[in-house]
Scaffold this motif. Structure first.
Motif, PDB file in Angstrom:
ATOM      1  N   PRO A 260      -1.892  -2.852   3.146  1.00 36.99           N
ATOM      2  CA  PRO A 260      -0.829  -4.103   3.358  1.00 36.99           C
ATOM      3  C   PRO A 260      -1.455  -5.199   4.084  1.00 36.99           C
ATOM      4  O   PRO A 260      -2.861  -5.178   4.421  1.00 36.99           O
ATOM      5  CB  PRO A 260      -0.007  -3.416   4.389  1.00 36.99           C
ATOM      6  CG  PRO A 260      -0.789  -2.237   5.099  1.00 36.99           C
ATOM      7  CD  PRO A 260      -1.996  -2.027   4.104  1.00 36.99           C
TER       8      PRO A 260
ATOM      9  N   SER B 137       0.255   2.400  -4.089  1.00 40.78           N
ATOM     10  CA  SER B 137      -1.069   2.897  -3.495  1.00 40.78           C
ATOM     11  C   SER B 137      -0.787   3.703  -2.223  1.00 40.78           C
ATOM     12  O   SER B 137      -1.796   4.701  -2.257  1.00 40.78           O
ATOM     13  CB  SER B 137      -1.771   1.445  -2.786  1.00 40.78           C
ATOM     14  OG  SER B 137      -2.981   1.941  -2.290  1.00 40.78           O
TER      15      SER B 137
ATOM     16  N   LEU C 271       5.863  -4.598   4.705  1.00 38.08           N
ATOM     17  CA  LEU C 271       5.617  -3.709   3.598  1.00 38.08           C
ATOM     18  C   LEU C 271       6.780  -3.903   2.500  1.00 38.08           C
ATOM     19  O   LEU C 271       7.885  -3.951   2.994  1.00 38.08           O
ATOM     20  CB  LEU C 271       5.515  -2.393   3.838  1.00 38.08           C
ATOM     21  CG  LEU C 271       4.286  -1.861   4.769  1.00 38.08           C
ATOM     22  CD1 LEU C 271       4.358  -0.403   4.949  1.00 38.08           C
ATOM     23  CD2 LEU C 271       3.055  -2.376   4.052  1.00 38.08           C
TER      24      LEU C 271
ATOM     25  N   HIS D 178       3.811  -2.137  -2.386  1.00 35.97           N
ATOM     26  CA  HIS D 178       2.766  -1.306  -1.631  1.00 35.97           C
ATOM     27  C   HIS D 178       3.167   0.094  -1.689  1.00 35.97           C
ATOM     28  O   HIS D 178       2.300   1.018  -1.231  1.00 35.97           O
ATOM     29  CB  HIS D 178       2.939  -1.577   0.009  1.00 35.97           C
ATOM     30  CG  HIS D 178       2.348  -3.084   0.402  1.00 35.97           C
ATOM     31  ND1 HIS D 178       3.455  -3.748   0.575  1.00 35.97           N
ATOM     32  CD2 HIS D 178       1.222  -3.471   0.415  1.00 35.97           C
ATOM     33  CE1 HIS D 178       2.609  -5.094   0.765  1.00 35.97           C
ATOM     34  NE2 HIS D 178       1.424  -4.763   0.565  1.00 35.97           N
TER      35      HIS D 178
ATOM     36  N   THR E 224      -5.400   0.545  -5.991  1.00 34.98           N
ATOM     37  CA  THR E 224      -4.680  -0.735  -5.945  1.00 34.98           C
ATOM     38  C   THR E 224      -4.098  -1.127  -7.488  1.00 34.98           C
ATOM     39  O   THR E 224      -4.503  -0.324  -8.148  1.00 34.98           O
ATOM     40  CB  THR E 224      -5.363  -1.993  -5.605  1.00 34.98           C
ATOM     41  OG1 THR E 224      -6.101  -2.562  -6.974  1.00 34.98           O
ATOM     42  CG2 THR E 224      -6.374  -1.772  -4.562  1.00 34.98           C
TER      43      THR E 224
ATOM     44  N   TYR F 129       4.760   3.386   7.249  1.00 40.98           N
ATOM     45  CA  TYR F 129       4.317   4.503   6.562  1.00 40.98           C
ATOM     46  C   TYR F 129       4.597   5.956   7.020  1.00 40.98           C
ATOM     47  O   TYR F 129       4.519   7.002   6.375  1.00 40.98           O
ATOM     48  CB  TYR F 129       2.482   4.272   6.811  1.00 40.98           C
ATOM     49  CG  TYR F 129       2.049   3.457   5.817  1.00 40.98           C
ATOM     50  CD1 TYR F 129       2.160   3.652   4.278  1.00 40.98           C
ATOM     51  CD2 TYR F 129       1.374   1.945   6.251  1.00 40.98           C
ATOM     52  CE1 TYR F 129       1.576   2.490   3.563  1.00 40.98           C
ATOM     53  CE2 TYR F 129       1.013   1.299   5.430  1.00 40.98           C
ATOM     54  CZ  TYR F 129       0.938   1.346   4.167  1.00 40.98           C
ATOM     55  OH  TYR F 129       0.524   0.503   3.307  1.00 40.98           O
TER      56      TYR F 129
END
Ligand code: ARG
Length: 583
Positions: free
Chosen positions: A127, A140, A133, A137, A348, A257
């Motif tokens: 990120p 990945s 975010l 995102h 990615t 996350y």
């Protein structure tokens, strides 16, 4: 290829190798696989076709000899020669019973570590500081986390690095924007404030404003470039602001996350390698690898047999600033110096294929990696809406990750039983995120997929909900069994096709781990796990485990529940999916 090494395949291979030796056949061609005709057999060996050429014999004669030799000794399977030269294996009741016992004893559910597990750095997440975010995102993080856990489970030493975007022009833009809105003079007078004067929401609004303005306001753009350069020179005031911007942003990113059950070992950024970059470029230049082009310093990476020209790598701008190529090269250099990994994997989206091709070529050309170091980019497709275009909010904006998590949590909440709701506020999030993650992972990495939370949450079908529900069902069996759950392993016998099917699906799930690892495609695991859950649910629907009075059946069935539960838990954990106790 690492090879498919499940418990039964290993056993058949070992015994077949003995047959090869006794018959004087060369061993190099021995392979055993799952059957592609499950109606005829469980496993098969197709080696006779190749062997026939070496031995100048008919394939059918070879397999007849092998079958006879195999059947002399094996008590767990029967081998059969099938025209024109297949060797088929049917596992018998003994064999399945032994498999059940082996799986019951094995905490890893029949999945061995790799023979030579490499040391790997996985670069995922990626990120950018000061930007929230968003849905872009997701993949990945989800795929990278699953591959990290899988590689680790298979014995690899793995470091997951988030590789924050914290060193490019966007930082100059954010700082330029902040300087206009807030009084940041303290930073330049040696009086760094105790608390940063901006919040994460401030940052989230500053970046898009600054970015839009830089497109029309030439002066502002120049200022941002200048600040980027000064930051990269670590000029005091700017560097201190940057540190605070990073701290505020990272705290927020971590929270997001965490909700996705994604954890990184290293929170490095593009900036972490900054001191490696200039010496690296000097070294490349000394060796005559670089040249100036339009004021920038570049390096050619094209090769004679490229079908289309590969543009040069950009190392340094005319104002001295570093670019995306240079930070990735510097990061490889740093990783080699600090950890010297055998492999570096990048996850990615597919738009960065050319970028990594250029970076990898440059790293090899400049000798930054050892010739045997593997650098690999594993691209993935996009998350689309039902209209087939990249997924957006209803208003047409970019869907932020926080909103996406709320959306899946609310959708899951509606489906949960009261019992599940009582389990705690986290249950809905876990169920929603499981649906989201499984929906992503089951789609082949390379393809795009349509984000459809209602479909992902369905209790029927290849969904995270179906798998979590199967596990809830197994856990509830054990709740009801209470202290009657003990299994007497001396009184176990596998007899029915339903039981055998579960065991075969366990073998297939074990083998899918290696396939997923080899090709970096977690969808193999998702499919195989679904098959196991399905086989279990068919069995559950027709066998009354709780009321069973026959001790042998009871032991066998409870053991099957134990292993299925364990295997689902293990596999969900590898995929980074949290489980729940009620739904
Ligand atoms: N920050 C980058 C982006 O937003 C992704 C980073 C990927 N990793 C890398 N080593 N370049 O596009």
């Amino acid at each position: 290829m690492t090879g498919v090494i499940t418990i039964l395949i290993k056993q058949i291979k070992k015994d077949l190798a003995g047959c090869f030796e006794r018959l004087g056949y060369p061993l190099e061609d021995l392979s055993v696989t799952f059957s592609d005709r499950p109606d005829l057999c469980h496993y098969q060996c197709n080696s006779a076709f190749k062997l026939a050429k070496t031995l100048r014999k008919k394939p059918l004669d070879i397999v007849k000899e092998l079958a006879e030799e195999f059947n002399k000794a094996a008590s767990y399977a029967v081998a059969e020669a099938a025209p024109p030269g297949f060797l088929n294996f049917r596992i018998n009741d003994n064999g399945f019973t032994q498999l059940l016992l082996d799986l019951y004893e094995d905490k890893r559910c029949g999945v061995d570590e790799l023979e030579c597990p490499p040391r790997i750095i996985i670069d995922y997440g990626g990120p950018n500081i000061a930007k929230p975010l968003h849905v872009g995102h997701l993949r990945s993080a989800i795929i990278g986390e699953a591959m990290k856990r899988l590689a680790r489970f298979l014995g690899c030493e793995v470091t997951g690095d988030i590789h924050l975007g914290d060193w490019g022009l966007q930082m100059g833009l954010v700082i330029a924007g902040l300087l206009e809105k807030y009084d940041l003079s303290g930073y330049f007078e040696g009086k760094k404030p105790q608390e940063p004067p901006f919040t994460v929401d401030d940052l989230n609004s500053v970046y898009p404003e600054a970015s839009a303005r830089s497109k029309t306001d030439e002066e502002f753009y120049k200022l941002a470039q200048e600040i980027t350069y000064k930051l990269q020179q670590r000029e005091k005031g700017y560097y201190d602001i940057w540190e605070d911007v990073c701290a505020v942003s990272i705290a927020d990113i971590k929270g997001d996350y965490e909700k996705l059950n994604v954890q990184f070992d290293l929170w490095y950024g593009e900036s972490t390698c900054s001191e490696y970059i200039d010496p690296m470029i000097e070294d490349m230049t000394k060796r005559g690898l670089t040249y100036e082009s339009d004021g920038a310093l570049v390096m050619d990476v094209g090769l004679p047999d490229d079908d289309k020209p590969i543009p040069p790598v950009m190392l340094r701008k005319s104002n001295g600033a570093h670019l995306y190529h240079s930070t990735d090269l510097g990061t490889i250099l740093m990783r080699m110096r600090q950890q010297d990994p055998d492999e570096i994997w990048y996850f990615t989206d597919a738009r960065q294929v050319l970028h990594f091709e250029q970076v990898f070529r440059a790293a090899r050309k400049a000798g930054i990696v050892r010739p045997e170091t593997k650098l690999a980019h594993y691209p993935f497709g996009t998350v689309n809406g039902k209209d087939g275009k990249p997924f957006k909010t209803r208003e047409g904006g970019i869907m932020q990750l926080k909103d996406l998590i709320s959306l899946v949590t609310e959708a899951a909440e509606k489906l949960l039983s009261d019992e599940a709701k009582n389990e705690g506020t986290d249950t809905a999030r876990k169920v929603g995120v499981a649906a989201l993650k499984f929906g992503d992972l089951i789609c082949n990495r390379i393809r795009n997929y349509i984000f459809d939370i209602d479909k992902f949450l369905q209790f029927d079908g290849k969904t995270g909900s179906y798998l979590l529900y199967t596990l809830v069902r197994i856990r509830s069996i054990f709740d009801r069994l209470g202290n009657e759950a003990a299994v007497n392993v001396d009184d176990i016998k596998v007899r029915s096709e339903l039981e055998k099917d579960i065991l075969l699906k366990m073998e297939m799930l074990a083998s899918s781990y290696y396939q997923a690892y080899e090709e970096k495609l977690p969808n193999y695991i998702c499919d195989a796990m679904y098959e196991l859950a399905n086989a279990f649910n068919v069995f559950y629907g027709s066998c009354r485990i709780l009321g069973q009075t026959d001790p042998q059946k009871r032991n066998t069935w409870i053991a099957l529940c134990v292993i299925t539960g364990r295997m689902l838990e293990q596999t969900l954990d590898i995929l980074g999916i949290d489980t729940v106790n009620a739904m």
